[in-house]
Design a protein around this motif. Structure first.
Motif, mmCIF file in Angstrom:
data_model
loop_
_atom_site.group_PDB
_atom_site.id
_atom_site.type_symbol
_atom_site.label_atom_id
_atom_site.label_comp_id
_atom_site.label_asym_id
_atom_site.label_seq_id
_atom_site.Cartn_x
_atom_site.Cartn_y
_atom_site.Cartn_z
ATOM 1 N N TYR A 194 9.230 -15.120 4.076
ATOM 2 C CA TYR A 194 8.700 -15.760 5.300
ATOM 3 C C TYR A 194 7.169 -15.953 5.271
ATOM 4 C CZ TYR A 194 13.404 -15.338 7.389
ATOM 5 O OH TYR A 194 14.781 -15.378 7.382
ATOM 6 N N GLY A 195 6.702 -17.261 5.151
ATOM 7 C CA GLY A 195 5.394 -17.411 5.215
ATOM 8 C C GLY A 195 5.091 -18.223 6.150
ATOM 9 N N PHE A 196 3.538 -18.366 6.253
ATOM 10 C CA PHE A 196 3.152 -19.218 7.587
ATOM 11 C C PHE A 196 1.715 -19.955 7.161
ATOM 12 C CE2 PHE A 196 1.003 -15.215 8.053
ATOM 13 C CZ PHE A 196 -0.316 -15.215 8.818
ATOM 14 N N TRP A 197 1.549 -20.927 7.586
ATOM 15 C CA TRP A 197 0.289 -21.805 7.705
ATOM 16 C C TRP A 197 -0.761 -21.194 8.357
ATOM 17 C CZ3 TRP A 197 -0.343 -26.502 4.449
ATOM 18 C CH2 TRP A 197 0.811 -27.023 3.951
ATOM 19 N N MET A 198 -1.938 -20.706 7.758
ATOM 20 C CA MET A 198 -3.026 -20.383 8.580
ATOM 21 C C MET A 198 -3.549 -21.224 9.460
ATOM 22 S SD MET A 198 -4.953 -17.651 9.058
ATOM 23 C CE MET A 198 -4.423 -16.668 7.749
ATOM 24 N N PRO A 199 -3.520 -21.110 10.838
ATOM 25 C CA PRO A 199 -4.073 -22.084 11.642
ATOM 26 C C PRO A 199 -5.636 -22.383 11.799
ATOM 27 C CG PRO A 199 -3.806 -20.145 12.868
ATOM 28 C CD PRO A 199 -3.512 -19.735 11.275
ATOM 29 N N ILE A 200 -6.150 -22.894 10.672
ATOM 30 C CA ILE A 200 -7.811 -23.200 10.576
ATOM 31 C C ILE A 200 -7.951 -24.580 11.034
ATOM 32 C CG2 ILE A 200 -7.680 -21.908 8.533
ATOM 33 C CD1 ILE A 200 -7.936 -24.405 6.840
ATOM 34 N N ALA A 237 1.078 -10.624 11.744
ATOM 35 C CA ALA A 237 2.129 -11.236 10.690
ATOM 36 C C ALA A 237 2.500 -9.925 9.907
ATOM 37 C CB ALA A 237 1.769 -12.409 10.089
ATOM 38 N N GLU A 238 1.495 -9.431 9.544
ATOM 39 C CA GLU A 238 2.040 -8.118 8.409
ATOM 40 C C GLU A 238 3.021 -7.323 9.228
ATOM 41 O OE1 GLU A 238 -1.268 -6.980 5.173
ATOM 42 O OE2 GLU A 238 -1.618 -6.337 6.812
ATOM 43 N N LYS A 239 2.622 -6.967 10.457
ATOM 44 C CA LYS A 239 3.338 -6.065 11.095
ATOM 45 C C LYS A 239 4.831 -6.641 11.540
ATOM 46 C CE LYS A 239 -0.524 -4.036 13.729
ATOM 47 N NZ LYS A 239 -1.004 -3.970 15.021
ATOM 48 N N TRP A 240 5.049 -7.966 11.671
ATOM 49 C CA TRP A 240 6.155 -8.703 12.130
ATOM 50 C C TRP A 240 7.087 -8.937 10.863
ATOM 51 C CZ3 TRP A 240 3.142 -12.442 15.569
ATOM 52 C CH2 TRP A 240 2.679 -11.775 16.809
ATOM 53 N N GLY A 241 6.592 -8.801 9.563
ATOM 54 C CA GLY A 241 7.508 -8.809 8.452
ATOM 55 C C GLY A 241 7.196 -10.172 7.605
ATOM 56 N N SER A 261 3.397 -23.442 17.085
ATOM 57 C CA SER A 261 2.379 -23.658 18.119
ATOM 58 C C SER A 261 2.925 -23.165 19.487
ATOM 59 C CB SER A 261 2.315 -25.161 18.294
ATOM 60 O OG SER A 261 1.175 -25.570 19.314
ATOM 61 N N PRO A 262 2.172 -22.283 20.393
ATOM 62 C CA PRO A 262 0.993 -21.836 19.766
ATOM 63 C C PRO A 262 1.550 -20.690 18.925
ATOM 64 C CG PRO A 262 1.555 -20.831 21.793
ATOM 65 C CD PRO A 262 2.542 -21.918 21.518
ATOM 66 N N GLN A 263 0.714 -20.412 17.784
ATOM 67 C CA GLN A 263 0.810 -19.710 16.535
ATOM 68 C C GLN A 263 1.403 -18.159 16.874
ATOM 69 O OE1 GLN A 263 0.250 -21.447 13.540
ATOM 70 N NE2 GLN A 263 0.998 -19.887 11.979
ATOM 71 N N LEU A 264 0.458 -17.478 17.471
ATOM 72 C CA LEU A 264 0.729 -16.069 17.671
ATOM 73 C C LEU A 264 2.060 -15.817 18.395
ATOM 74 C CD1 LEU A 264 -0.632 -13.645 16.628
ATOM 75 C CD2 LEU A 264 -1.719 -13.413 18.943
ATOM 76 N N GLU A 265 2.317 -16.571 19.605
ATOM 77 C CA GLU A 265 3.254 -16.243 20.591
ATOM 78 C C GLU A 265 4.731 -16.748 19.832
ATOM 79 O OE1 GLU A 265 -0.226 -16.828 23.084
ATOM 80 O OE2 GLU A 265 0.539 -17.578 21.361
ATOM 81 N N GLU A 266 4.712 -17.920 19.112
ATOM 82 C CA GLU A 266 5.773 -18.239 18.458
ATOM 83 C C GLU A 266 6.408 -17.446 17.180
ATOM 84 O OE1 GLU A 266 8.018 -20.630 19.796
ATOM 85 O OE2 GLU A 266 6.637 -20.440 21.613
ATOM 86 N N GLU A 271 5.671 -14.394 16.829
ATOM 87 C CA GLU A 271 6.291 -13.187 17.175
ATOM 88 C C GLU A 271 7.882 -13.450 17.548
ATOM 89 O OE1 GLU A 271 5.410 -9.172 19.994
ATOM 90 O OE2 GLU A 271 4.505 -11.248 20.350
ATOM 91 N N ARG A 272 8.130 -14.373 18.675
ATOM 92 C CA ARG A 272 9.470 -14.757 18.705
ATOM 93 C C ARG A 272 10.426 -14.987 17.721
ATOM 94 N NH1 ARG A 272 10.951 -18.268 23.313
ATOM 95 N NH2 ARG A 272 9.027 -18.955 23.492
ATOM 96 N N PHE A 273 9.825 -15.846 16.681
ATOM 97 C CA PHE A 273 10.789 -16.057 15.392
ATOM 98 C C PHE A 273 11.062 -14.765 14.646
ATOM 99 C CE2 PHE A 273 11.242 -17.052 10.990
ATOM 100 C CZ PHE A 273 12.109 -18.053 10.810
ATOM 101 N N SER A 274 10.057 -13.970 14.625
ATOM 102 C CA SER A 274 10.178 -12.563 13.932
ATOM 103 C C SER A 274 11.282 -11.682 14.714
ATOM 104 C CB SER A 274 8.907 -11.838 13.688
ATOM 105 O OG SER A 274 8.322 -11.257 14.941
ATOM 106 N N GLN A 275 11.127 -11.817 16.042
ATOM 107 C CA GLN A 275 12.109 -10.810 16.861
ATOM 108 C C GLN A 275 13.446 -11.654 16.880
ATOM 109 O OE1 GLN A 275 10.328 -10.565 20.542
ATOM 110 N NE2 GLN A 275 8.829 -8.882 19.721
ATOM 111 N N LYS A 276 13.535 -12.707 17.008
ATOM 112 C CA LYS A 276 15.155 -13.422 17.448
ATOM 113 C C LYS A 276 15.631 -14.274 16.085
ATOM 114 C CE LYS A 276 14.169 -14.047 22.338
ATOM 115 N NZ LYS A 276 14.536 -15.073 23.409
ATOM 116 N N VAL A 277 14.899 -14.532 15.117
ATOM 117 C CA VAL A 277 15.267 -15.436 13.940
ATOM 118 C C VAL A 277 15.630 -14.486 12.742
ATOM 119 C CG1 VAL A 277 15.474 -17.359 12.403
ATOM 120 C CG2 VAL A 277 14.658 -17.386 15.047
ATOM 121 N N MET A 278 14.633 -13.813 12.360
ATOM 122 C CA MET A 278 14.598 -12.972 11.145
ATOM 123 C C MET A 278 15.961 -12.067 11.025
ATOM 124 S SD MET A 278 10.491 -11.985 10.004
ATOM 125 C CE MET A 278 9.601 -13.333 9.676
ATOM 126 N N PRO A 279 15.795 -10.953 11.979
ATOM 127 C CA PRO A 279 16.970 -10.204 11.950
ATOM 128 C C PRO A 279 18.231 -10.850 11.920
ATOM 129 C CG PRO A 279 15.635 -9.741 13.720
ATOM 130 C CD PRO A 279 15.065 -11.000 13.190
#
Length: 352
Positions: free
Chosen positions: A3-9, A36-40, A323-328, A330-338
Motif C-alpha cells: 500500500y502506497g499513497f501519493w504525497m499531498p503536495i 503512514a509508517e505506523k499504519w502499515g 481526501s482529507p489525507q490523514l483522516e482517510e 487512517e480509516r483505510f488502514s484500520q478498516k480495509v487493510m486487515p
C-alpha cells in the motif's frame, strides 16, 4: 499487496473541491508520512510538478526533491518514490542527488520516471518540451547516464541530448545495482522505453480487466526483449471508504460535482499531448490520475474484495489518494487493510 499513497503536495486531489483541509506545507507532509509508517503503508509517491495541476497554477505546491530529502531524514521504513522528469534535470546531477538521498534514507529512495506532458509548465519553468516520441528519446539517454554513473567508477556518454565525460560519482547508492526505476506509459514508444530501461511499471487507474491486459502486455514485451521480469506492477487509485452505501453515494456525488475550476487548466494538455489507451472524460479528470476508475469506492467489505481482484491479475502495489489525507488514510488502514488479509487467508484455506 503493498500500500502506497501519493504525497499531498498540491493541497488535495479533488479539482471540484476548493478546501480539502490538507495544507501545502512540509509539516503536514511529514505528519502524513510518519503516521503512514505506523499504519502499515509501504510507499509514498511524490509527484514532480512546478505548477499546481489540481488547484490551479496560482496555488501553492511543494517541490518534490527537496521534500523527498527532508522526509528521508525523518522516516525509518517507508519507500520514498519521487518523480523525475528528464526535460527539467541534468542527468549527472540527478544521479548524484538520488545517490545522496538513497544514502540518507539507507536504501529507501526510488524514482518514478515521467517524460512530461504539460507544455505550459515547461514554458514557465524553462523545461525542454518536444514532441511525444522525442521526449522518450531524451528519457532513454537520461536513464543510460544515471544508471551508468550509479554503477561504474567513471562514466562517459555523448548522445543527441547529453554530453558527459569522465564523470565520477561517490558515494554510490545503497541499493545495488540501482534504486528501483518505476515508470508509466501507454503509447508503444513509452512502453519500449520502460521495457528497455526500467524495473517496475506504474499505471493510471483502470478497471480490473484493463489492468490485467496492461500487465500481461508488459510481461510479454519484457520477455520478447530478453529482459528479466519487471519487479512490480502498481496502479493509482482514489479511495472512498464509508460504512454504508448511502454515505458512499453522498461522498462520490461531492467529488464529481462538475463546476468551473482552475484545477482543470491542464486538462487539454494532458489529453492532447499524451498518447492514452483510454479516453479520459472530464468526470474522470475530477480526481487526479484516473483515480475513480479502479472503483475502490464503497464499504470496507466491497473495497477489500476489489483489492483482492486486482491481486489476482498481478497487481502488487496500490498508490492511493485520499481526501482529507490523514483522516482517510487512517480509516483505510484500520478498516480495509486487515480485512484484505482476513479474506486472503480465508480464500487460501478454501483452496487447500
Amino acid at each position: 499487496m503493498r500500500y502506497g499513497f501519493w504525497m499531498p503536495i498540491f493541497g488535495g486531489w479533488l479539482r471540484n473541491v476548493e478546501e480539502e483541509n490538507m495544507p501545502t506545507t512540509f509539516e503536514y507532509a511529514k505528519k502524513v508520512t510518519q503516521s503512514a509508517e505506523k499504519w502499515g503503508y509501504d510507499t509514498t509517491l511524490i509527484a514532480e510538478l512546478n505548477l499546481n495541476d489540481i488547484k490551479g497554477m496560482e496555488a501553492d505546491s511543494l517541490e518534490a526533491w527537496s521534500t523527498a530529502a527532508a522526509l528521508a531524514a525523518v522516516t525509518e521504513k517507508i519507500e520514498i518514490m519521487t518523480a523525475i522528469r528528464p526535460a527539467f534535470h541534468n542527468p549527472a546531477i540527478t544521479a548524484k542527488m538520488a545517490a545522496n538521498i538513497d544514502q540518507i534514507s539507507n536504501g529507501r529512495f526510488t524514482l518514478n520516471v515521467v517524460s512530461a506532458w504539460w507544455a505550459e509548465e515547461a514554458r514557465q519553468y524553462g523545461g525542454e518540451f518536444t514532441e511525444h516520441d522525442e521526449r522518450y528519446d531524451r528519457t532513454d539517454e537520461f536513464l543510460e547516464i544515471v544508471k551508468g554513473m550509479w554503477t561504474q567508477p567513471e562514466f562517459s556518454f555523448k548522445g543527441k541530448y547529453y554530453d558527459i565525460q569522465n564523470a565520477r560519482l561517490e558515494p554510490k547508492p545503497v541499493q545495488r545495482p540501482n534504486p528501483i526505476l518505476y515508470a508509466g506509459g501507454e503509447s508503444p514508444r513509452g512502453k519500449k522505453s520502460i521495457v528497455e530501461n526500467c524495473d517496475a511499471y506504474v499505471m493510471h487507474g483502470g478497471t480490473v480487466e484493463e489492468i490485467e491486459k496492461k500487465i500481461q502486455d508488459m510481461k510479454d514485451l519484457r520477455k520478447a526483449a530478453g529482459k528479466e521480469p519487471l519487479q512490480s506492477f502498481g496502479m493509482a487509485a482514489y479511495v472512498v471508504c464509508r460504512d454504508t452505501e448511502e454515505e458512499v453515494k453522498e461522498e462520490y456525488a461531492r467529488i464529481v460535482d462538475m463546476k468551473d475550476s482552475s484545477g482543470y487548466v491542464g486538462y487539454n494538455d494532458f489529453v492532447s499531448k499524451s498518447q492514452l489507451e483510454q479516453q479520459v472524460k472530464l468526470e474522470d479528470y475530477s480526481v487526479s490520475n484516473r483515480g475513480l476508475r479502479p472503483n475502490l469506492i464503497g464499504t470496507p467489505e466491497q473495497i477489500a474484495d476489489q483489492i483482492l481482484a486486482y491481486e489476482k491479475v498481478g497487481l502488487d502495489l496500490l498508490l492511493l489518494q485520499f481526501s482529507p489525507q490523514l483522516e482517510e488514510m487512517e480509516r483505510f488502514s484500520q478498516k480495509v487493510m486487515p480485512l484484505v488479509e482476513e479474506k486472503r487467508k480465508a480464500l487460501e484455506t478454501l483452496s487447500k
